[in-house]
Motif scaffolding. Structure first.
Motif, mmCIF file in Angstrom:
data_model
loop_
_atom_site.group_PDB
_atom_site.id
_atom_site.type_symbol
_atom_site.label_atom_id
_atom_site.label_comp_id
_atom_site.label_asym_id
_atom_site.label_seq_id
_atom_site.Cartn_x
_atom_site.Cartn_y
_atom_site.Cartn_z
ATOM 1 N N SER A 18 0.841 -1.191 0.000
ATOM 2 C CA SER A 18 0.000 0.000 0.000
ATOM 3 C C SER A 18 0.879 1.245 0.000
ATOM 4 O O SER A 18 2.072 1.175 -0.291
ATOM 5 N N ALA A 19 0.290 2.389 0.337
ATOM 6 C CA ALA A 19 1.014 3.657 0.251
ATOM 7 C C ALA A 19 2.173 3.727 1.235
ATOM 8 O O ALA A 19 3.183 4.380 0.975
ATOM 9 N N ASP A 20 2.054 3.067 2.383
ATOM 10 C CA ASP A 20 3.130 3.013 3.372
ATOM 11 C C ASP A 20 3.517 1.556 3.580
ATOM 12 O O ASP A 20 2.690 0.737 3.994
ATOM 13 N N HIS A 21 4.763 1.248 3.255
ATOM 14 C CA HIS A 21 5.224 -0.142 3.300
ATOM 15 C C HIS A 21 6.342 -0.262 4.332
ATOM 16 O O HIS A 21 7.369 0.417 4.229
ATOM 17 N N ARG A 40 6.263 4.502 -7.256
ATOM 18 C CA ARG A 40 5.703 5.851 -7.208
ATOM 19 C C ARG A 40 4.501 5.895 -6.263
ATOM 20 O O ARG A 40 3.664 4.992 -6.245
ATOM 21 N N SER A 41 4.447 6.932 -5.449
ATOM 22 C CA SER A 41 3.372 7.183 -4.478
ATOM 23 C C SER A 41 3.412 6.216 -3.305
ATOM 24 O O SER A 41 2.419 6.069 -2.582
ATOM 25 N N GLN A 42 4.535 5.536 -3.114
ATOM 26 C CA GLN A 42 4.675 4.645 -1.963
ATOM 27 C C GLN A 42 5.842 5.098 -1.088
ATOM 28 O O GLN A 42 6.902 5.446 -1.596
ATOM 29 N N ARG A 43 5.633 5.105 0.215
ATOM 30 C CA ARG A 43 6.683 5.458 1.164
ATOM 31 C C ARG A 43 7.198 4.175 1.814
ATOM 32 O O ARG A 43 6.422 3.417 2.395
#
Length: 400
Positions: free
Chosen positions: A79-82, A244-247
């Motif tokens: 997801s967006a935060d891994h 892209r778009s993942q932290r």
């Protein structure tokens, strides 16, 4: 939102011999929690190390470049935060050189359990009977060796590091521990460097030995160096495997976590399975007790098997990469020697895989750098020129 489950991703190889069934089973037990949504990313040959050699230009080279595309598949399922467990081994596990620190503190009894585990790992061979004495002597020798003397000894060994007799493969637990019980030693790629390159590094190491330093304890110094090198490569990994778009988060490499782990007593850290016990204790304090048997243990054998499999699949492309390498133009390697090593590793011979990863990743990075330089558009009539007309001589970096 309310009722949304946390996504848990497990990456595993498909092929027998590389598939870690125990790790997958532990993940399934933990993911039985109704608050988790478990996704297993199964990887074939296309996700092996060395399978994808094209990628982004990172700030510097690092061995993680050979496997970045492999892990992008795992991150793509997140997801967006891994969150990852990267750095747990380097932060929590004790470097073997810490046994010398225990001797400096006159805590010989704390060496009993780790040395006993090394004997078990060696098996029932006659050589295993000499393991305790050999390891103790190496630790005592390191404890009695000053920092300056240790670096000077390492510099004296460097010119012979590219000879077969002077560059053994440290692939067993005992050999790995013995090789780590020094202030510094030639890295795994040193056996393929030219004599001139090794001489230059030896001169820099000799100069570093006479500089003022506050280093007192060899175990602490070696552990800091290993962690610093891993953290630098993790930064390269973040850039190469970026989604892209993942932290991407690595809590074990957080400054506060590192400082907290450094406060752990050395006598605890050198014990077998210390990392798993420490993490279990921390989680128990948070109310988490039902962890599967074997949780917290990791296997290097599975990673080595995947790396060897990737070498076998990609050996043709790697040989082509070193047909006319930039590293050879810089006088750092002989292309013929590296090509021979790649073939040997692909055929299953005992070759230091991490050393090959260093060479391949550095060559890839140099080629990406050259292709990136001078590419800004300046008009249709702009002449096509190489960014660097002559050889590229990268700044040598010494990793003790």
């Amino acid at each position: 939102g309310a009722g949304e489950r946390l996504l848990a991703v497990t990456f595993n190889d498909l092929a027998p011999g590389r598939r870690d069934e125990a790790e997958l089973e532990r993940a399934r037990i933990i993911a039985a929690n109704p608050r988790l949504h478990h996704v297993v990313v199964a990887a074939g040959e296309e996700a092996l190390p060395y399978a994808e050699l094209d990628g982004a230009l990172t700030d510097e080279p690092g061995p993680s470049l050979i496997s970045a595309e492999r892990h992008r598949r795992r991150f793509a399922a997140g997801s967006a935060d891994h969150f990852t467990g990267a750095g747990a081994r380097e932060v929590l596990d004790a470097h073997p050189a810490r046994m010398a620190d225990l001797l400096l503190d006159r805590r010989r009894r704390n060496l009993l359990r780790p040395v006993t585990e090394l004997v078990k790992a060696e098996g029932a061979s006659p050589a295993s009977l000499f393991v305790p004495l050999t390891v103790y002597r190496a630790a005592r020798r390191l404890a009695r060796t000053p920092y300056r003397t240790g670096l000077e000894q390492a510099a004296a060994r460097l010119p012979d590091a590219n000879r077969a007799a002077g560059s053994p493969v440290y692939d067993g637990p005992v050999n790995a521990a013995l090789s780590a019980l020094t202030w510094s030693r030639p890295g795994p790629a040193a056996r393929w460097l030219t004599g001139e390159a090794l001489a230059q590094v030896a001169a820099r190491l000799t100069a570093a030995a006479i500089r003022p330093t506050s280093v007192q304890r060899p175990g602490e110094a070696r552990a800091r160096a290993v962690l610093a090198r891993y953290a630098a490569d993790h930064r390269v990994f973040e850039q190469a495997a970026e989604i892209r778009s993942q932290r991407l988060h690595a809590p074990f490499l957080d400054n506060q976590v590192v400082r907290a782990c450094r406060e752990l007593p050395e006598a605890l850290r050198v014990q077998p399975d210390a990392r798993a016990e420490i993490l279990r204790t921390v989680l128990a304090g948070a109310g988490i007790h039902d962890l599967p048997q074997g949780w917290g243990a990791t296997s290097r054998e599975t990673s080595a098997a995947a790396t060897r499999a990737g070498l076998r699949v990609a050996v043709g492309d790697l040989i082509t990469l070193f047909d006319a390498p930039l590293l050879a133009d810089a006088g750092l390697i002989e292309a013929r020697v590296v090509r021979k090593a790649l073939r040997a590793a692909a055929e299953g011979e005992r070759v230091p895989l991490d050393g090959l990863a260093d060479l391949v990743s550095t060559e890839l990075w140099l080629r990406r750098l050259l292709s990136r330089r001078g590419t800004c558009w300046t008009g249709t009539a702009a002449p096509r020129q190489r960014a660097v007309a002559g050889g590229v001589i990268p700044r040598p970096t010494l990793h003790p």
